[in-house]
Design a protein around this motif. Sequence first.
Motif, PDB file in Angstrom:
ATOM      1  N   PRO A  86       0.897  -1.348   0.039  1.00 30.72           N
ATOM      2  CA  PRO A  86       0.014  -0.073   0.095  1.00 30.72           C
ATOM      3  C   PRO A  86       0.665   1.454  -0.047  1.00 30.72           C
ATOM      4  O   PRO A  86       0.275   2.331  -0.418  1.00 30.72           O
ATOM      5  N   PHE A  87       2.128   1.301   0.469  1.00 27.30           N
ATOM      6  CA  PHE A  87       2.899   2.403   0.537  1.00 27.30           C
ATOM      7  C   PHE A  87       3.635   2.734  -0.857  1.00 27.30           C
ATOM      8  O   PHE A  87       4.214   3.790  -0.761  1.00 27.30           O
ATOM      9  N   VAL A  88       3.810   1.908  -1.752  1.00 27.09           N
ATOM     10  CA  VAL A  88       4.460   2.000  -3.191  1.00 27.09           C
ATOM     11  C   VAL A  88       3.540   2.812  -3.838  1.00 27.09           C
ATOM     12  O   VAL A  88       2.488   2.642  -3.883  1.00 27.09           O
ATOM     13  N   GLN A  89       4.180   4.139  -4.153  1.00 25.48           N
ATOM     14  CA  GLN A  89       3.258   5.126  -4.939  1.00 25.48           C
ATOM     15  C   GLN A  89       3.524   4.964  -6.336  1.00 25.48           C
ATOM     16  O   GLN A  89       2.689   5.113  -7.203  1.00 25.48           O
ATOM     17  N   LYS A  90       4.630   4.397  -6.881  1.00 23.25           N
ATOM     18  CA  LYS A  90       4.946   4.149  -8.304  1.00 23.25           C
ATOM     19  C   LYS A  90       6.133   3.452  -8.531  1.00 23.25           C
ATOM     20  O   LYS A  90       7.115   3.410  -7.789  1.00 23.25           O
ATOM     21  N   ILE A  91       6.004   2.403  -9.277  1.00 27.24           N
ATOM     22  CA  ILE A  91       7.032   1.723  -9.967  1.00 27.24           C
ATOM     23  C   ILE A  91       7.333   2.105 -11.495  1.00 27.24           C
ATOM     24  O   ILE A  91       6.463   2.019 -12.283  1.00 27.24           O
ATOM     25  N   HIS A  92       8.416   2.802 -11.508  1.00 24.60           N
ATOM     26  CA  HIS A  92       8.928   3.285 -12.855  1.00 24.60           C
ATOM     27  C   HIS A  92       9.127   1.977 -13.816  1.00 24.60           C
ATOM     28  O   HIS A  92       9.802   1.084 -13.577  1.00 24.60           O
ATOM     29  N   PRO A  93       8.648   2.170 -15.060  1.00 23.01           N
ATOM     30  CA  PRO A  93       8.992   1.393 -15.899  1.00 23.01           C
ATOM     31  C   PRO A  93      10.522   0.833 -16.231  1.00 23.01           C
ATOM     32  O   PRO A  93      11.315   1.874 -15.996  1.00 23.01           O
ATOM     33  N   ARG A 123      17.779   7.312  -4.209  1.00 23.37           N
ATOM     34  CA  ARG A 123      17.887   8.228  -5.200  1.00 23.37           C
ATOM     35  C   ARG A 123      17.072   9.435  -4.984  1.00 23.37           C
ATOM     36  O   ARG A 123      16.678  10.201  -5.692  1.00 23.37           O
ATOM     37  N   ALA A 124      16.647   9.476  -3.600  1.00 25.41           N
ATOM     38  CA  ALA A 124      15.410  10.377  -3.196  1.00 25.41           C
ATOM     39  C   ALA A 124      15.969  12.151  -3.672  1.00 25.41           C
ATOM     40  O   ALA A 124      15.005  12.961  -3.778  1.00 25.41           O
ATOM     41  N   LYS A 125      17.460  12.311  -3.530  1.00 26.62           N
ATOM     42  CA  LYS A 125      17.996  13.558  -3.905  1.00 26.62           C
ATOM     43  C   LYS A 125      18.153  13.963  -5.291  1.00 26.62           C
ATOM     44  O   LYS A 125      18.799  14.660  -5.688  1.00 26.62           O
ATOM     45  N   VAL A 126      17.906  12.832  -6.163  1.00 24.06           N
ATOM     46  CA  VAL A 126      18.268  13.212  -7.517  1.00 24.06           C
ATOM     47  C   VAL A 126      17.007  13.796  -8.443  1.00 24.06           C
ATOM     48  O   VAL A 126      15.912  13.278  -8.026  1.00 24.06           O
ATOM     49  N   LEU A 127      17.245  14.794  -8.936  1.00 27.37           N
ATOM     50  CA  LEU A 127      16.294  15.364  -9.728  1.00 27.37           C
ATOM     51  C   LEU A 127      15.305  14.560 -10.461  1.00 27.37           C
ATOM     52  O   LEU A 127      15.566  13.615 -11.142  1.00 27.37           O
ATOM     53  N   LEU A 128      13.973  14.600 -10.155  1.00 27.86           N
ATOM     54  CA  LEU A 128      12.981  13.959 -10.819  1.00 27.86           C
ATOM     55  C   LEU A 128      12.687  12.484 -10.280  1.00 27.86           C
ATOM     56  O   LEU A 128      11.957  11.611 -10.578  1.00 27.86           O
ATOM     57  N   CYS A 129      13.398  12.156  -9.176  1.00 27.87           N
ATOM     58  CA  CYS A 129      13.526  10.876  -8.358  1.00 27.87           C
ATOM     59  C   CYS A 129      13.022  11.149  -6.967  1.00 27.87           C
ATOM     60  O   CYS A 129      13.584  10.127  -6.196  1.00 27.87           O
ATOM     61  N   GLU A 130      12.455  12.217  -6.716  1.00 34.23           N
ATOM     62  CA  GLU A 130      12.503  12.518  -5.378  1.00 34.23           C
ATOM     63  C   GLU A 130      11.436  11.345  -4.504  1.00 34.23           C
ATOM     64  O   GLU A 130      10.721  10.886  -5.218  1.00 34.23           O
ATOM     65  N   ASP A 131      11.987  10.877  -3.422  1.00 29.10           N
ATOM     66  CA  ASP A 131      11.220   9.878  -2.641  1.00 29.10           C
ATOM     67  C   ASP A 131      11.390   8.526  -3.429  1.00 29.10           C
ATOM     68  O   ASP A 131      10.434   7.682  -3.347  1.00 29.10           O
ATOM     69  N   CYS A 132      12.354   8.129  -4.238  1.00 28.65           N
ATOM     70  CA  CYS A 132      12.536   7.082  -4.818  1.00 28.65           C
ATOM     71  C   CYS A 132      13.724   6.231  -4.440  1.00 28.65           C
ATOM     72  O   CYS A 132      14.721   6.733  -3.922  1.00 28.65           O
TER      73      CYS A 132
END
Length: 171
Positions: A86-93, A123-132
Amino acid sequence: MEHFPNLLVMQTFSKAWGLASLRLGMAFASEEIIRILNRIKPPYNISGLTQETVLAAIQNKEKVDRMINGILEERTFLQTELAKLPFVQKIHPSHANFLLVKIPNANQVYDDLIAEKVIVRNRAKVLLCEDCLRITVGTRAENEALLEALQKVCKKSTDNGQRSTAHKRKR
Protein backbone atom coordinates in the motif's frame (compact mmCIF):
# COMPACT_ATOMS: atom_id res chain seq x y z
CA MET A 1 27.21 2.37 -35.80
CA GLU A 2 27.38 3.12 -39.50
CA HIS A 3 24.16 5.14 -39.19
CA PHE A 4 24.96 6.78 -35.84
CA PRO A 5 28.67 7.69 -35.69
CA ASN A 6 28.36 9.30 -32.24
CA LEU A 7 26.72 6.25 -30.67
CA LEU A 8 28.54 4.65 -27.73
CA VAL A 9 27.12 1.44 -26.25
CA MET A 10 28.57 0.26 -22.95
CA GLN A 11 27.84 -2.91 -21.02
CA THR A 12 29.30 -4.49 -17.91
CA PHE A 13 29.87 -8.18 -17.28
CA SER A 14 28.12 -7.79 -13.94
CA LYS A 15 24.60 -9.13 -13.65
CA ALA A 16 23.84 -11.18 -16.78
CA TRP A 17 27.31 -12.66 -16.92
CA GLY A 18 27.59 -13.16 -13.16
CA LEU A 19 30.97 -11.41 -13.04
CA ALA A 20 30.33 -8.28 -10.99
CA SER A 21 33.43 -8.80 -8.86
CA LEU A 22 35.64 -8.41 -11.96
CA ARG A 23 34.52 -4.78 -12.40
CA LEU A 24 34.86 -5.14 -16.17
CA GLY A 25 32.85 -3.75 -19.04
CA MET A 26 33.00 -3.27 -22.76
CA ALA A 27 32.27 -0.45 -25.16
CA PHE A 28 31.09 -0.51 -28.76
CA ALA A 29 31.61 2.63 -30.83
CA SER A 30 33.14 4.04 -33.99
CA GLU A 31 36.91 3.83 -34.37
CA GLU A 32 37.14 7.57 -33.74
CA ILE A 33 35.38 7.34 -30.37
CA ILE A 34 37.43 4.28 -29.38
CA ARG A 35 40.64 6.21 -30.18
CA ILE A 36 39.49 9.00 -27.85
CA LEU A 37 38.62 6.49 -25.10
CA ASN A 38 42.03 4.84 -25.47
CA ARG A 39 43.71 8.22 -24.92
CA ILE A 40 41.88 8.84 -21.65
CA LYS A 41 41.80 5.34 -20.14
CA PRO A 42 43.91 4.63 -17.07
CA PRO A 43 47.43 3.30 -17.74
CA TYR A 44 46.67 -0.31 -16.88
CA ASN A 45 45.19 -3.16 -18.83
CA ILE A 46 43.04 -6.13 -17.95
CA SER A 47 44.81 -8.90 -16.03
CA GLY A 48 45.35 -12.29 -17.60
CA LEU A 49 43.09 -13.94 -15.03
CA THR A 50 40.28 -11.48 -15.79
CA GLN A 51 40.71 -12.09 -19.53
CA GLU A 52 40.56 -15.87 -19.06
CA THR A 53 37.47 -15.60 -16.86
CA VAL A 54 35.60 -13.38 -19.32
CA LEU A 55 36.56 -15.52 -22.31
CA ALA A 56 35.29 -18.63 -20.50
CA ALA A 57 32.03 -16.84 -19.66
CA ILE A 58 31.53 -15.71 -23.26
CA GLN A 59 31.82 -19.31 -24.39
CA ASN A 60 28.94 -20.37 -22.11
CA LYS A 61 25.95 -18.68 -23.78
CA GLU A 62 23.45 -21.10 -22.22
CA LYS A 63 24.49 -20.01 -18.72
CA VAL A 64 24.15 -16.34 -19.64
CA ASP A 65 20.71 -16.99 -21.15
CA ARG A 66 19.64 -18.78 -17.93
CA MET A 67 20.90 -15.88 -15.82
CA ILE A 68 19.11 -13.29 -17.98
CA ASN A 69 15.87 -15.28 -17.85
CA GLY A 70 16.22 -15.58 -14.08
CA ILE A 71 16.69 -11.82 -13.73
CA LEU A 72 13.66 -11.15 -15.93
CA GLU A 73 11.51 -13.58 -13.92
CA GLU A 74 12.64 -12.07 -10.63
CA ARG A 75 12.11 -8.52 -11.89
CA THR A 76 8.51 -9.45 -12.78
CA PHE A 77 8.04 -11.11 -9.39
CA LEU A 78 9.49 -8.12 -7.55
CA GLN A 79 7.43 -5.64 -9.56
CA THR A 80 4.23 -7.61 -8.93
CA GLU A 81 4.87 -7.94 -5.19
CA LEU A 82 5.93 -4.30 -4.76
CA ALA A 83 2.75 -3.17 -6.53
CA LYS A 84 0.71 -4.98 -3.84
CA LEU A 85 2.25 -2.90 -1.04
CA PRO A 86 0.00 0.00 0.00
CA PHE A 87 2.87 2.45 0.54
CA VAL A 88 4.35 2.01 -2.95
CA GLN A 89 3.28 5.08 -4.92
CA LYS A 90 4.89 4.28 -8.26
CA ILE A 91 7.14 1.71 -9.90
CA HIS A 92 8.84 3.29 -12.88
CA PRO A 93 9.04 1.17 -16.05
CA SER A 94 12.29 -0.75 -16.32
CA HIS A 95 14.18 -2.82 -18.85
CA ALA A 96 17.15 -3.10 -16.50
CA ASN A 97 18.15 -5.25 -13.55
CA PHE A 98 16.64 -2.77 -11.10
CA LEU A 99 13.39 -0.98 -10.32
CA LEU A 100 12.98 2.66 -9.36
CA VAL A 101 10.26 2.76 -6.70
CA LYS A 102 8.58 5.84 -5.23
CA ILE A 103 7.57 5.57 -1.57
CA PRO A 104 6.84 8.10 1.17
CA ASN A 105 9.76 9.02 3.42
CA ALA A 106 12.33 7.34 1.16
CA ASN A 107 15.27 8.75 3.14
CA GLN A 108 13.99 7.25 6.40
CA VAL A 109 13.04 3.97 4.75
CA TYR A 110 16.52 3.78 3.22
CA ASP A 111 18.14 4.23 6.66
CA ASP A 112 15.77 1.71 8.24
CA LEU A 113 16.50 -0.85 5.49
CA ILE A 114 20.23 -0.48 6.18
CA ALA A 115 19.52 -1.21 9.84
CA GLU A 116 17.78 -4.39 8.62
CA LYS A 117 20.91 -5.23 6.57
CA VAL A 118 19.10 -4.68 3.28
CA ILE A 119 20.94 -2.45 0.84
CA VAL A 120 19.17 -0.45 -1.85
CA ARG A 121 20.23 2.81 -3.48
CA ASN A 122 18.71 6.04 -2.27
CA ARG A 123 17.78 8.25 -5.22
CA ALA A 124 15.58 10.62 -3.20
CA LYS A 125 17.90 13.59 -3.84
CA VAL A 126 18.19 13.01 -7.59
CA LEU A 127 16.20 15.42 -9.74
CA LEU A 128 12.84 13.87 -10.74
CA CYS A 129 13.49 10.88 -8.43
CA GLU A 130 12.28 12.46 -5.19
CA ASP A 131 11.26 9.82 -2.63
CA CYS A 132 12.58 7.02 -4.86
CA LEU A 133 14.69 3.99 -4.03
CA ARG A 134 16.59 2.05 -6.70
CA ILE A 135 16.09 -1.63 -5.95
CA THR A 136 18.35 -4.14 -7.67
CA VAL A 137 16.73 -7.41 -8.71
CA GLY A 138 18.18 -10.26 -6.67
CA THR A 139 17.56 -13.94 -6.17
CA ARG A 140 14.12 -15.07 -4.97
CA ALA A 141 15.41 -15.32 -1.40
CA GLU A 142 16.97 -11.84 -1.59
CA ASN A 143 13.81 -10.36 -3.11
CA GLU A 144 11.61 -11.95 -0.45
CA ALA A 145 13.93 -10.65 2.30
CA LEU A 146 13.72 -7.17 0.76
CA LEU A 147 9.92 -7.30 0.62
CA GLU A 148 9.72 -8.48 4.22
CA ALA A 149 12.09 -5.72 5.39
CA LEU A 150 10.21 -3.09 3.37
CA GLN A 151 6.91 -4.10 4.95
CA LYS A 152 8.48 -3.93 8.39
CA VAL A 153 10.16 -0.55 8.03
CA CYS A 154 7.28 1.08 6.16
CA LYS A 155 4.81 -0.12 8.79
CA LYS A 156 7.08 1.37 11.44
CA SER A 157 7.36 4.60 9.45
CA THR A 158 3.57 4.77 9.01
CA ASP A 159 2.95 4.01 12.70
CA ASN A 160 5.40 6.74 13.73
CA GLY A 161 3.76 9.18 11.34
CA GLN A 162 0.30 8.43 12.73
CA ARG A 163 1.55 8.81 16.31
CA SER A 164 3.16 12.17 15.59
CA THR A 165 0.00 13.38 13.79
CA ALA A 166 -2.18 12.21 16.69
CA HIS A 167 0.22 13.85 19.15
CA LYS A 168 -0.01 17.15 17.24
CA ARG A 169 -3.84 16.98 17.22
CA LYS A 170 -3.95 16.57 21.02
CA ARG A 171 -2.13 19.88 21.46
